[in-house]
Structures are given as C-alpha cells and as structure tokens.
Design a protein around this motif. Structure first.
Motif, PDB file in Angstrom:
ATOM      1  N   PHE A 169       0.841  -1.202   0.000  1.00 33.37           N
ATOM      2  CA  PHE A 169       0.000   0.000   0.000  1.00 33.37           C
ATOM      3  C   PHE A 169       0.872   1.247   0.000  1.00 33.37           C
ATOM      4  CE2 PHE A 169      -2.405  -3.311   2.201  1.00 33.37           C
ATOM      5  CZ  PHE A 169      -3.518  -3.364   1.381  1.00 33.37           C
ATOM      6  N   ALA A 170       0.327   2.311  -0.537  1.00 34.60           N
ATOM      7  CA  ALA A 170       1.034   3.590  -0.515  1.00 34.60           C
ATOM      8  C   ALA A 170       1.080   4.102   0.914  1.00 34.60           C
ATOM      9  CB  ALA A 170       0.325   4.590  -1.422  1.00 34.60           C
ATOM     10  N   LYS A 171       2.080   4.896   1.239  1.00 32.71           N
ATOM     11  CA  LYS A 171       2.238   5.433   2.579  1.00 32.71           C
ATOM     12  C   LYS A 171       0.980   6.189   3.004  1.00 32.71           C
ATOM     13  CE  LYS A 171       5.322   8.205   5.413  1.00 32.71           C
ATOM     14  NZ  LYS A 171       6.556   8.981   5.464  1.00 32.71           N
ATOM     15  N   GLN A 230      -2.000   4.804   3.547  1.00 28.49           N
ATOM     16  CA  GLN A 230      -3.218   4.110   3.143  1.00 28.49           C
ATOM     17  C   GLN A 230      -3.286   2.753   3.821  1.00 28.49           C
ATOM     18  OE1 GLN A 230      -3.254   3.865  -1.104  1.00 28.49           O
ATOM     19  NE2 GLN A 230      -3.914   5.980  -1.365  1.00 28.49           N
ATOM     20  N   SER A 231      -4.505   2.331   4.143  1.00 26.15           N
ATOM     21  CA  SER A 231      -4.677   1.019   4.751  1.00 26.15           C
ATOM     22  C   SER A 231      -5.211   0.067   3.700  1.00 26.15           C
ATOM     23  CB  SER A 231      -5.648   1.103   5.919  1.00 26.15           C
ATOM     24  OG  SER A 231      -6.965   1.255   5.436  1.00 26.15           O
TER      25      SER A 231
END
Length: 118
Positions: free
Chosen positions: A2-4, A6-7
């Motif tokens: 996941f992008a920093k 984001q869950s």
C-alpha cells in the motif's frame, strides 16, 4: 504493498476511533465510577475533600494541554493591560507546572488507598 498513509481497507475505522474492546472497557469503567459516586464513603468527592493537594495534582494531569479560545478583537487593551493579563496567565501556568513536578513521594499510596475504601 500500500502507498504510505493508506490502509488495506479504505472504508475502515477512521484514525482516532477506539476499537470495540476499548470502547466497552471505557463505558464499563464509567458505569462503575458513576455508581461509586452515590456512596458517601467511596466517592471521588470524599477523597478530593480529604486529599485536596493530591486531587489538584491529578486533575492537572487529566486536563487537556491544548485549549481552544475565541478572541474578541473588538476589545482594545492598552499595552499595560495586555502585559498584566499575560503576567497573570504565565503565573498560573507556572503554578500548575510546579504542582505537577512536586515530589511524588508525598502522594504515594494516598490515591491508591482512597480507591480501595469501602
């Protein structure tokens, strides 16, 4: 991955929202606390009256550090009045900090024994 920031579940619980177990424990603790306040022997008020210094030390730790305030810009103060208000505010903050940093040896046991009374 996941992008920093984001869950894996974008519709999940919002940050800062307590989970169900935490919420249940807090609600249960609050219910017990409220029921104890009806006792003439074990209420927080009785303990606070018997231990005012400890009560105020504890209350300063429970107060929020950040305070929101609205400023009335219409009220014009002289520099002397502003300085007096600032000095008063700084004195109150210093007094609270001094109370919070007082030796803990004086209050050891008194808060624990107060909650154990029946």
């Amino acid at each position: 991955m996941f992008a920093k920031g984001q869950s894996g579940n974008p519709k999940g619980r919002k940050p800062g929202t307590p989970n169900k177990a935490t919420r249940t424990v807090r609600e249960t603790f609050e219910a017990v606390f409220v029921s104890l306040q009806s006792s003439d022997k074990a209420s927080l008020r009785v303990w606070a009256e018997a231990n005012p210094s400890d009560f105020y030390k504890l209350s300063t730790k429970l107060m929020p550090v950040q305070v929101r305030a609205e400023i009335d810009h219409r009220a014009e103060l002289s520099n002397t009045d502003r300085a007096a208000r600032l000095a008063s505010l700084l004195a109150r903050v210093a007094a609270r900090e001094a109370e919070a940093e007082a030796p803990k040896a004086q209050s050891t046991g008194s808060a624990q024994s107060a909650f154990g009374q029946r």
